[in-house]
Each structure stands twice: as structure tokens, then as C-alpha cells.
Design a protein around this motif. Structure first.
Motif, PDB file in Angstrom:
ATOM      1  N   GLN A  40      33.871  42.004  29.441  1.00 46.17           N
ATOM      2  CA  GLN A  40      32.987  40.951  28.917  1.00 46.17           C
ATOM      3  C   GLN A  40      33.018  40.383  27.724  1.00 46.17           C
ATOM      4  O   GLN A  40      32.382  39.478  27.365  1.00 46.17           O
ATOM      5  CB  GLN A  40      31.728  42.129  28.475  1.00 46.17           C
ATOM      6  N   SER A  42      35.610  37.116  25.689  1.00 44.88           N
ATOM      7  CA  SER A  42      35.661  35.728  26.081  1.00 44.88           C
ATOM      8  C   SER A  42      36.728  35.434  26.785  1.00 44.88           C
ATOM      9  O   SER A  42      36.705  34.418  27.554  1.00 44.88           O
ATOM     10  CB  SER A  42      35.644  35.024  24.694  1.00 44.88           C
ATOM     11  N   ILE A  43      37.799  36.137  26.790  1.00 49.09           N
ATOM     12  CA  ILE A  43      38.961  35.815  27.663  1.00 49.09           C
ATOM     13  C   ILE A  43      38.819  36.629  29.101  1.00 49.09           C
ATOM     14  O   ILE A  43      38.631  35.842  29.864  1.00 49.09           O
ATOM     15  CB  ILE A  43      40.265  35.919  26.953  1.00 49.09           C
ATOM     16  N   LYS A  45      36.381  37.831  30.651  1.00 43.39           N
ATOM     17  CA  LYS A  45      35.412  37.475  31.542  1.00 43.39           C
ATOM     18  C   LYS A  45      35.621  36.206  32.402  1.00 43.39           C
ATOM     19  O   LYS A  45      35.152  35.886  33.520  1.00 43.39           O
ATOM     20  CB  LYS A  45      34.011  36.938  31.006  1.00 43.39           C
ATOM     21  N   GLN A  46      36.835  35.376  32.005  1.00 44.75           N
ATOM     22  CA  GLN A  46      37.166  34.515  32.799  1.00 44.75           C
ATOM     23  C   GLN A  46      37.835  34.766  34.116  1.00 44.75           C
ATOM     24  O   GLN A  46      38.057  34.008  34.973  1.00 44.75           O
ATOM     25  CB  GLN A  46      38.184  33.220  31.815  1.00 44.75           C
ATOM     26  N   PHE A  47      38.335  36.038  34.029  1.00 41.84           N
ATOM     27  CA  PHE A  47      39.026  36.559  35.226  1.00 41.84           C
ATOM     28  C   PHE A  47      37.898  37.233  36.212  1.00 41.84           C
ATOM     29  O   PHE A  47      38.350  37.680  37.277  1.00 41.84           O
ATOM     30  CB  PHE A  47      40.031  37.500  34.780  1.00 41.84           C
ATOM     31  N   THR A  48      36.632  37.286  35.883  1.00 42.21           N
ATOM     32  CA  THR A  48      35.722  38.005  36.838  1.00 42.21           C
ATOM     33  C   THR A  48      35.516  36.929  38.080  1.00 42.21           C
ATOM     34  O   THR A  48      35.959  35.474  37.701  1.00 42.21           O
ATOM     35  CB  THR A  48      34.515  38.439  36.214  1.00 42.21           C
ATOM     36  N   ASP A  49      34.681  37.249  38.935  1.00 44.87           N
ATOM     37  CA  ASP A  49      34.481  36.131  39.768  1.00 44.87           C
ATOM     38  C   ASP A  49      33.343  35.116  39.438  1.00 44.87           C
ATOM     39  O   ASP A  49      33.245  34.382  40.217  1.00 44.87           O
ATOM     40  CB  ASP A  49      34.044  36.970  41.278  1.00 44.87           C
ATOM     41  N   GLU A  50      32.851  35.360  38.467  1.00 43.21           N
ATOM     42  CA  GLU A  50      31.857  34.258  37.949  1.00 43.21           C
ATOM     43  C   GLU A  50      32.697  33.300  36.831  1.00 43.21           C
ATOM     44  O   GLU A  50      32.253  32.529  36.367  1.00 43.21           O
ATOM     45  CB  GLU A  50      30.758  35.106  37.014  1.00 43.21           C
ATOM     46  N   GLY A  51      33.876  33.895  36.445  1.00 39.53           N
ATOM     47  CA  GLY A  51      34.436  33.276  35.421  1.00 39.53           C
ATOM     48  C   GLY A  51      35.173  32.157  36.008  1.00 39.53           C
ATOM     49  O   GLY A  51      35.343  31.769  37.110  1.00 39.53           O
ATOM     50  N   ALA A  52      35.775  31.408  34.992  1.00 40.31           N
ATOM     51  CA  ALA A  52      36.755  29.966  35.675  1.00 40.31           C
ATOM     52  C   ALA A  52      37.997  30.320  36.523  1.00 40.31           C
ATOM     53  O   ALA A  52      38.112  29.827  37.727  1.00 40.31           O
ATOM     54  CB  ALA A  52      36.994  29.303  34.341  1.00 40.31           C
ATOM     55  N   ILE A  53      38.556  31.171  36.228  1.00 38.18           N
ATOM     56  CA  ILE A  53      39.809  31.555  36.757  1.00 38.18           C
ATOM     57  C   ILE A  53      39.444  32.141  38.021  1.00 38.18           C
ATOM     58  O   ILE A  53      40.084  32.071  39.186  1.00 38.18           O
ATOM     59  CB  ILE A  53      40.763  32.388  36.072  1.00 38.18           C
TER      60      ILE A  53
END
Length: 96
Positions: A40, A42-43, A45-53
Motif C-alpha cells: 500500500q 507509494s513505491i 503499490k506501483q507493483f500491484t496490478d493497478e500500479g504503473a509497473i
């Protein structure tokens, strides 16, 4: 009396501490917040399926999708994502 004829000592209908009013400036003050690499955070969450990566990998699909051979290693239960979550994730202390 002030120059416009009103008194500074009139009754206050809304009394209380200013910290009781939630504003963007004090939102989250005194609450636990997730660490940066938490799922959850800031970094993280970018690796979740909703995040940028994670979202880009999900769009590519195949082995990079969240349930693919590579992608499933990056979720919070996978070997890579789980290690990061256990080591660097979790809650940090209160914000103040």
C-alpha cells in the motif's frame, strides 16, 4: 469595538480545537501509514496490478500477468514480492 462597530468578544458558535477539522494539510496526521515498499506504500503499490509497473505487465499478459509464471512472484505472497513485503513492508510509526 472594532472600526466597523462589532465586538471581538462575541459568542462563538463553533468552538473546539482546529485539529478536529480534517483538511488536506492534516489528513492522516496521527495515523499509521504504510512503509514505502509495502503493497500500500507509494513505491510498493506501483507493483500491484493497478500500479504503473504491475499494470503494464498485466496488459502485456502471459508470463508477466499477475497469475503468470513471472508475475505471480511479484505479488505480496510471491517469492520476490513476499520477501520485499516481509523485509521492507508493513506499517511505519505514527506520522507525528
Amino acid at each position: 469595538m472594532s472600526s466597523h462597530g462589532s465586538s471581538n468578544t462575541g459568542s462563538k458558535t463553533n468552538t473546539g480545537m482546529s485539529s478536529q477539522v480534517k483538511t488536506p494539510a492534516n489528513a492522516g496526521v496521527g495515523e499509521d501509514k504504510p512503509k514505502l515498499f509495502d503493497a500500500q506504500g507509494s513505491i510498493g503499490k506501483q507493483f500491484t496490478d493497478e500500479g504503473a509497473i504491475g499494470g503494464a505487465a498485466q496488459k502485456i499478459g502471459g508470463p508477466l500477468a499477475k497469475d503468470g509464471a513471472i508475475g505471480k512472484q511479484f505479488n505480496a505472497d510471491g517469492s520476490i514480492g513476499g520477501s520485499v513485503q516481509n523485509t521492507l513492508g508493513g506499517q511505519s510509526g505514527r506520522s507525528n
